[in-house]
Design a protein around this motif. Structure first.
Motif, short mmCIF file in Angstrom:
data_model
loop_
_atom_site.label_atom_id
_atom_site.label_comp_id
_atom_site.label_asym_id
_atom_site.label_seq_id
_atom_site.Cartn_x
_atom_site.Cartn_y
_atom_site.Cartn_z
N MET A 2 26.99 55.33 34.78
CA MET A 2 26.87 54.74 36.09
C MET A 2 28.26 54.61 36.72
SD MET A 2 24.02 51.73 35.66
CE MET A 2 23.94 51.51 37.42
N LYS A 3 28.26 54.66 38.04
CA LYS A 3 29.52 54.58 38.77
C LYS A 3 29.45 53.55 39.89
CE LYS A 3 31.02 59.32 38.10
NZ LYS A 3 31.48 60.54 38.76
N ALA A 4 30.59 52.93 40.13
CA ALA A 4 30.74 52.01 41.26
C ALA A 4 31.95 52.46 42.06
CB ALA A 4 30.92 50.58 40.77
N ASN A 5 31.73 52.75 43.32
CA ASN A 5 32.81 53.15 44.20
C ASN A 5 33.16 51.98 45.11
OD1 ASN A 5 34.65 54.80 45.65
ND2 ASN A 5 33.11 55.06 47.24
N PHE A 6 34.39 51.50 45.00
CA PHE A 6 34.87 50.44 45.87
C PHE A 6 35.56 51.10 47.06
CE2 PHE A 6 34.30 48.32 41.90
CZ PHE A 6 34.10 46.98 42.18
N LYS A 7 35.07 50.83 48.26
CA LYS A 7 35.69 51.38 49.46
C LYS A 7 37.07 50.75 49.65
CE LYS A 7 31.65 52.79 52.00
NZ LYS A 7 30.97 52.75 53.30
N PRO A 8 37.97 51.44 50.37
CA PRO A 8 39.33 50.91 50.56
C PRO A 8 39.37 49.49 51.12
CG PRO A 8 39.22 53.18 51.30
CD PRO A 8 37.81 52.77 50.96
N GLU A 9 38.48 49.16 52.05
CA GLU A 9 38.46 47.82 52.63
C GLU A 9 38.11 46.77 51.57
OE1 GLU A 9 36.49 50.35 53.74
OE2 GLU A 9 37.61 50.97 55.52
N ALA A 10 37.18 47.12 50.67
CA ALA A 10 36.79 46.21 49.59
C ALA A 10 37.94 46.04 48.60
CB ALA A 10 35.54 46.72 48.88
N LEU A 11 38.62 47.14 48.27
CA LEU A 11 39.77 47.06 47.36
C LEU A 11 40.85 46.15 47.94
CD1 LEU A 11 40.02 50.78 46.22
CD2 LEU A 11 39.33 48.82 44.82
N GLN A 12 41.09 46.28 49.23
CA GLN A 12 42.10 45.43 49.88
C GLN A 12 41.68 43.96 49.83
OE1 GLN A 12 43.02 46.64 53.88
NE2 GLN A 12 44.43 44.95 54.20
N TYR A 13 40.41 43.70 50.14
CA TYR A 13 39.91 42.32 50.11
C TYR A 13 40.00 41.72 48.71
CZ TYR A 13 36.57 38.46 50.22
OH TYR A 13 35.97 37.24 50.09
N LEU A 14 39.69 42.51 47.69
CA LEU A 14 39.66 42.02 46.31
C LEU A 14 41.02 42.00 45.62
CD1 LEU A 14 36.39 43.81 45.18
CD2 LEU A 14 36.71 41.35 45.56
N ALA A 15 42.03 42.60 46.23
CA ALA A 15 43.34 42.73 45.60
C ALA A 15 43.91 41.40 45.10
CB ALA A 15 44.33 43.39 46.57
N ASN A 16 43.72 40.33 45.84
CA ASN A 16 44.24 39.02 45.44
C ASN A 16 43.21 38.15 44.72
OD1 ASN A 16 46.79 39.51 46.54
ND2 ASN A 16 46.07 38.90 48.56
N LYS A 17 42.00 38.67 44.57
CA LYS A 17 40.93 37.91 43.93
C LYS A 17 40.66 38.34 42.49
CE LYS A 17 38.52 36.94 48.28
NZ LYS A 17 39.68 36.29 48.78
N ILE A 18 40.71 39.65 42.25
CA ILE A 18 40.41 40.17 40.92
C ILE A 18 41.59 41.04 40.46
CG2 ILE A 18 38.81 41.47 39.48
CD1 ILE A 18 36.64 41.03 41.60
N PRO A 19 42.33 40.58 39.45
CA PRO A 19 43.46 41.37 38.96
C PRO A 19 43.00 42.70 38.36
CG PRO A 19 43.59 39.10 38.18
CD PRO A 19 42.24 39.27 38.80
N SER A 20 43.81 43.71 38.52
CA SER A 20 43.53 45.02 37.92
C SER A 20 43.34 44.87 36.42
CB SER A 20 44.71 45.96 38.22
OG SER A 20 44.47 47.21 37.67
N GLY A 21 42.37 45.58 35.87
CA GLY A 21 42.10 45.55 34.44
C GLY A 21 41.19 44.42 34.00
N SER A 22 40.78 43.56 34.94
CA SER A 22 39.95 42.40 34.60
C SER A 22 38.57 42.80 34.07
CB SER A 22 39.73 41.52 35.84
OG SER A 22 40.91 40.90 36.23
N PHE A 23 38.02 41.90 33.24
CA PHE A 23 36.63 42.02 32.82
C PHE A 23 35.78 41.46 33.95
CE2 PHE A 23 38.92 41.74 28.80
CZ PHE A 23 38.38 42.82 28.12
N VAL A 24 34.92 42.29 34.50
CA VAL A 24 34.08 41.90 35.63
C VAL A 24 32.65 42.35 35.33
CG1 VAL A 24 33.68 42.16 38.12
CG2 VAL A 24 36.02 42.18 37.23
N ILE A 25 31.70 41.49 35.63
CA ILE A 25 30.31 41.89 35.48
C ILE A 25 29.64 41.87 36.85
CG2 ILE A 25 30.04 41.20 33.08
CD1 ILE A 25 28.72 38.63 34.05
N LEU A 26 28.73 42.80 37.04
CA LEU A 26 27.88 42.83 38.22
C LEU A 26 26.52 42.32 37.75
CD1 LEU A 26 27.18 43.66 41.14
CD2 LEU A 26 26.58 45.91 40.22
N THR A 27 26.06 41.25 38.36
CA THR A 27 24.81 40.65 37.93
C THR A 27 24.10 39.99 39.11
OG1 THR A 27 23.82 39.19 36.26
CG2 THR A 27 25.88 38.45 37.26
#
Length: 135
Positions: free
Chosen positions: A1-26
């Motif tokens: 499975m793949k998840a594509n984060f659009k550039p606007e979402a990546l920018q919004y999340l940049a200060n919320k979720i550090p790169s390499g973090s464990f993240v779950i979609l639920t």
């Protein structure tokens, strides 16, 4: 499975979720320990990204992604999305889409890295109270 984060979402999340973090979609419908809602009117129509300190073995389905997250979901929830999902940022909120269309137009981001897990009883009481208020 793949998840594509659009550039606007990546920018919004940049200060919320550090790169390499464990993240779950639920889902946020009372079906898992990360949900705060327990109402039948909410079943599988609200999703959330949960930031964790470490992987949760119940979330074993890995999602390749362009955000450099260790992203996963549960096998029982896999049927809710297609093999390719898109996370965007539209009108000030995160959106979750797949080939069928919008799955959630207000995808939440919840940081569980400093949360003390509730007891099952406390969680159930909270969900019942919230469920009575929403439906």
């Amino acid at each position: 499975m793949k998840a594509n984060f659009k550039p606007e979402a990546l920018q919004y999340l940049a200060n919320k979720i550090p790169s390499g973090s464990f993240v779950i979609l639920t889902t946020d419908d009372g079906s898992n320990k990360y949900s705060s809602i327990g109402a039948t009117c909410e079943l599988a129509d609200k999703f959330q990204l949960i930031i964790l300190n470490h992987a949760d073995e119940q979330f074993s389905i890995k999602l390749e992604n362009n955000a450099n997250y260790q992203l996963s979901m549960t096998a029982p929830e896999k049927y809710l999305v297609s093999d390719e999902i898109t996370i965007g940022f539209d009108h000030g909120t995160l959106t979750l889409r797949d080939k069928s269309g919008i799955l959630d137009n207000a995808l939440a981001v919840i940081d569980w890295r400093n949360v003390n897990p509730e007891s099952e009883r406390d969680r159930l009481n909270k969900m019942v109270t919230l469920g009575d208020q929403i439906c």
